[in-house]
Scaffold this active site. Structure first.
Site, short mmCIF file in Angstrom:
data_model
loop_
_atom_site.label_atom_id
_atom_site.label_comp_id
_atom_site.label_asym_id
_atom_site.label_seq_id
_atom_site.Cartn_x
_atom_site.Cartn_y
_atom_site.Cartn_z
N GLU A 15 69.08 55.34 36.66
CA GLU A 15 69.67 56.68 36.64
C GLU A 15 68.67 57.81 36.91
OE1 GLU A 15 71.87 57.59 33.12
OE2 GLU A 15 72.28 59.64 33.82
N SER A 55 44.01 52.42 47.81
CA SER A 55 44.58 53.10 46.65
C SER A 55 43.79 52.84 45.37
CB SER A 55 46.03 52.65 46.45
OG SER A 55 46.07 51.30 46.04
N THR A 83 54.81 54.76 47.88
CA THR A 83 54.28 56.13 47.94
C THR A 83 54.65 56.79 49.25
OG1 THR A 83 52.34 57.50 47.50
CG2 THR A 83 51.93 55.47 48.72
N ILE A 110 57.54 77.83 52.03
CA ILE A 110 58.40 78.35 50.95
C ILE A 110 59.81 77.73 50.96
CG2 ILE A 110 59.27 80.42 52.17
CD1 ILE A 110 58.64 81.94 49.44
N GLY A 112 56.26 68.85 47.15
CA GLY A 112 56.40 67.53 47.78
C GLY A 112 57.01 66.53 46.79
N GLY A 113 56.79 65.25 47.06
CA GLY A 113 57.38 64.19 46.25
C GLY A 113 56.91 64.22 44.81
N ALA A 114 55.62 64.44 44.59
CA ALA A 114 55.10 64.44 43.22
C ALA A 114 55.68 65.61 42.43
CB ALA A 114 53.58 64.53 43.25
N ASP A 120 56.60 58.16 38.01
CA ASP A 120 55.82 59.41 38.09
C ASP A 120 56.28 60.40 37.01
OD1 ASP A 120 54.16 58.75 40.23
OD2 ASP A 120 55.56 59.51 41.73
N LYS A 174 59.25 57.17 49.49
CA LYS A 174 59.89 57.18 48.17
C LYS A 174 61.40 57.44 48.22
CE LYS A 174 55.85 58.55 45.48
NZ LYS A 174 55.22 59.55 44.61
N1 NAP Z 1 47.38 61.25 40.22
C1 NAP Z 1 48.45 60.61 40.61
O1 NAP Z 1 48.85 59.60 40.03
C2 NAP Z 1 49.21 61.12 41.79
C3 NAP Z 1 50.54 60.72 41.99
C4 NAP Z 1 51.22 61.23 43.10
C5 NAP Z 1 50.56 62.09 43.96
N2 NAP Z 1 49.26 62.43 43.74
C6 NAP Z 1 48.56 63.36 44.64
O2 NAP Z 1 49.27 64.58 44.61
C7 NAP Z 1 49.21 65.22 45.87
C8 NAP Z 1 50.63 65.54 46.35
O3 NAP Z 1 51.34 64.33 46.52
P1 NAP Z 1 52.82 64.29 47.11
O4 NAP Z 1 53.27 62.91 47.02
O5 NAP Z 1 53.66 65.36 46.50
O6 NAP Z 1 52.55 64.66 48.65
P2 NAP Z 1 53.54 65.36 49.70
O7 NAP Z 1 54.95 65.01 49.41
O8 NAP Z 1 52.96 65.06 51.03
O9 NAP Z 1 53.35 66.95 49.41
C9 NAP Z 1 52.13 67.59 49.65
C10 NAP Z 1 52.15 68.98 49.02
O10 NAP Z 1 50.85 69.57 49.18
C11 NAP Z 1 50.97 70.81 49.88
N3 NAP Z 1 49.76 71.03 50.68
C12 NAP Z 1 49.05 70.08 51.37
N4 NAP Z 1 47.96 70.63 51.94
C13 NAP Z 1 48.00 71.97 51.61
C14 NAP Z 1 47.14 73.07 51.90
N5 NAP Z 1 46.03 72.94 52.66
N6 NAP Z 1 47.47 74.29 51.40
C15 NAP Z 1 48.59 74.44 50.64
N7 NAP Z 1 49.42 73.44 50.32
C16 NAP Z 1 49.12 72.21 50.80
C17 NAP Z 1 52.23 70.65 50.71
O11 NAP Z 1 52.69 71.92 51.09
P3 NAP Z 1 53.70 72.06 52.35
O12 NAP Z 1 55.05 71.72 51.83
O13 NAP Z 1 53.56 73.47 52.76
O14 NAP Z 1 53.21 71.09 53.40
C18 NAP Z 1 53.14 69.94 49.69
O15 NAP Z 1 53.62 70.83 48.72
C19 NAP Z 1 48.45 64.25 46.79
O16 NAP Z 1 47.09 64.64 46.79
C20 NAP Z 1 48.60 62.92 46.10
O17 NAP Z 1 47.55 62.04 46.40
C21 NAP Z 1 48.59 61.97 42.66
#
Ligand code: NAP
Length: 260
Positions: A75, A14, A60, A143, A118-120, A95, A64
């Site tokens: 809260e 990380s 992460t 969707i 997703g989670g973010a 976040d 989460k």
């Molecule tokens: N900079 C930061 O501090 C920070 C913090 C948190 C997360 N992140 C980054 O943000 C990204 C998302 O994190 P997350 O925690 O939300 O992950 P997650 O819960 O696994 O969600 C992943 C998301 O990406 C979509 N996705 C993945 N591959 C795809 C593709 N080829 N085409 C279209 N959509 C795609 C997924 O769509 P589906 O629902 O269709 O699978 C879902 O909406 C990751 O790259 C993570 O490393 C960065």
């Protein structure tokens, strides 16, 4: 020595481990940050061990939500139903706060298009709500997950769900584009033309590495907030919660890290 760590699966070195350890060293804080890998099927039996032996934790993907039954969420974390930071058995969501803080000096232009459910994305929607945004457009490859988030936040913010196939079309009339998917992380990209981006005044791409989208924003003179900046703002909140934040030293560590 104080111990901090990140609960994750699968194993991935990380940004937090790299930068927090550099920061502890520079600030002469006697602490260490570890990447902790737990197999999801062993999570319930293993997690208490880490809750007891670590002073503070981050959480992460994919834990989460699973962590919530083991700690007391504050809260906002309860409202988002996701915890990414733990201290003294309390669960926080840094976040949304990091996202929120990163935009305090930005005049967000509407409409806002958010890609990812997703989670973010959950934390980002909550952050937008706290910034006073009343409406956003949400696109996700799957969707159904976008509709789930629309329902989840129905009392807080109005969400219009559009299909992934319509992304380029919706983009043309949007002013702010937020990427909360992992597109760009593993080599894939959105493949937008400069013309498709031309209406935008801000691209916020939360992916940690320098993506094609980020390069395109810079090339086209569109304001960019990148994933490292998002990471920085949420990291500040973690350090404050853990009681080990030194503003100057942490900023210095961040700007001098090899990732900038
Ligand atoms: N900079 C930061 O501090 C920070 C913090 C948190 C997360 N992140 C980054 O943000 C990204 C998302 O994190 P997350 O925690 O939300 O992950 P997650 O819960 O696994 O969600 C992943 C998301 O990406 C979509 N996705 C993945 N591959 C795809 C593709 N080829 N085409 C279209 N959509 C795609 C997924 O769509 P589906 O629902 O269709 O699978 C879902 O909406 C990751 O790259 C993570 O490393 C960065």
């Amino acid at each position: 020595m104080r111990r901090f760590g990140l609960l994750q699966y699968p194993e991935k070195e990380s940004l937090s481990k790299k930068i927090f350890n550099q920061y502890f060293k520079l600030s002469s804080i006697n602490a260490k940050y570890d990447d902790i890998v737990i197999e999801p099927r062993k999570f319930d039996t293993k997690v208490t061990e880490y809750l007891e032996s670590y002073d503070g934790l981050n959480v992460t993907v994919p834990f989460k939500e699973d962590i919530i039954k083991f700690i007391s969420p504050v809260e906002d974390a309860r409202e988002i139903n996701a915890v990414n930071c733990i201290y003294q058995n309390k669960g926080y969501n840094t976040d949304w706060k990091g996202f929120y803080n990163s935009l305090l000096d930005t005049d967000l232009k509407l409409p806002i298009l958010l890609v990812g459910a997703g989670g973010a994305s959950k934390a980002i929607i909550y952050g937008l709500y706290k910034l006073g945004i009343k409406h956003l457009i949400l696109v996700n490859r799957t969707i159904e997950k976008a509709f789930k988030l629309k329902d989840f936040f129905t009392t807080k913010i109005d969400i219009t769900v559009e299909s992934f196939e319509n992304l380029k079309e919706v983009m043309k009339s949007s002013k702010t584009f937020i990427n909360a998917t992992s597109i760009g992380m593993f080599g894939e990209s959105f493949n937008f033309s400069s013309e498709e981006l031309s209406n935008l005044s801000l691209i916020y791409d939360i992916v940690y590495n320098s993506t094609a989208l980020q390069k395109q924003a810079l090339k086209n003179g569109i304001k960019l907030i990148d994933g490292k900046t998002f990471w920085y703002y949420q990291a500040v909140e973690n350090l404050k919660i853990w009681g080990v934040y030194d503003e100057v030293k942490f900023y210095e560590t961040f700007v001098n890290s090899k990732f900038n």
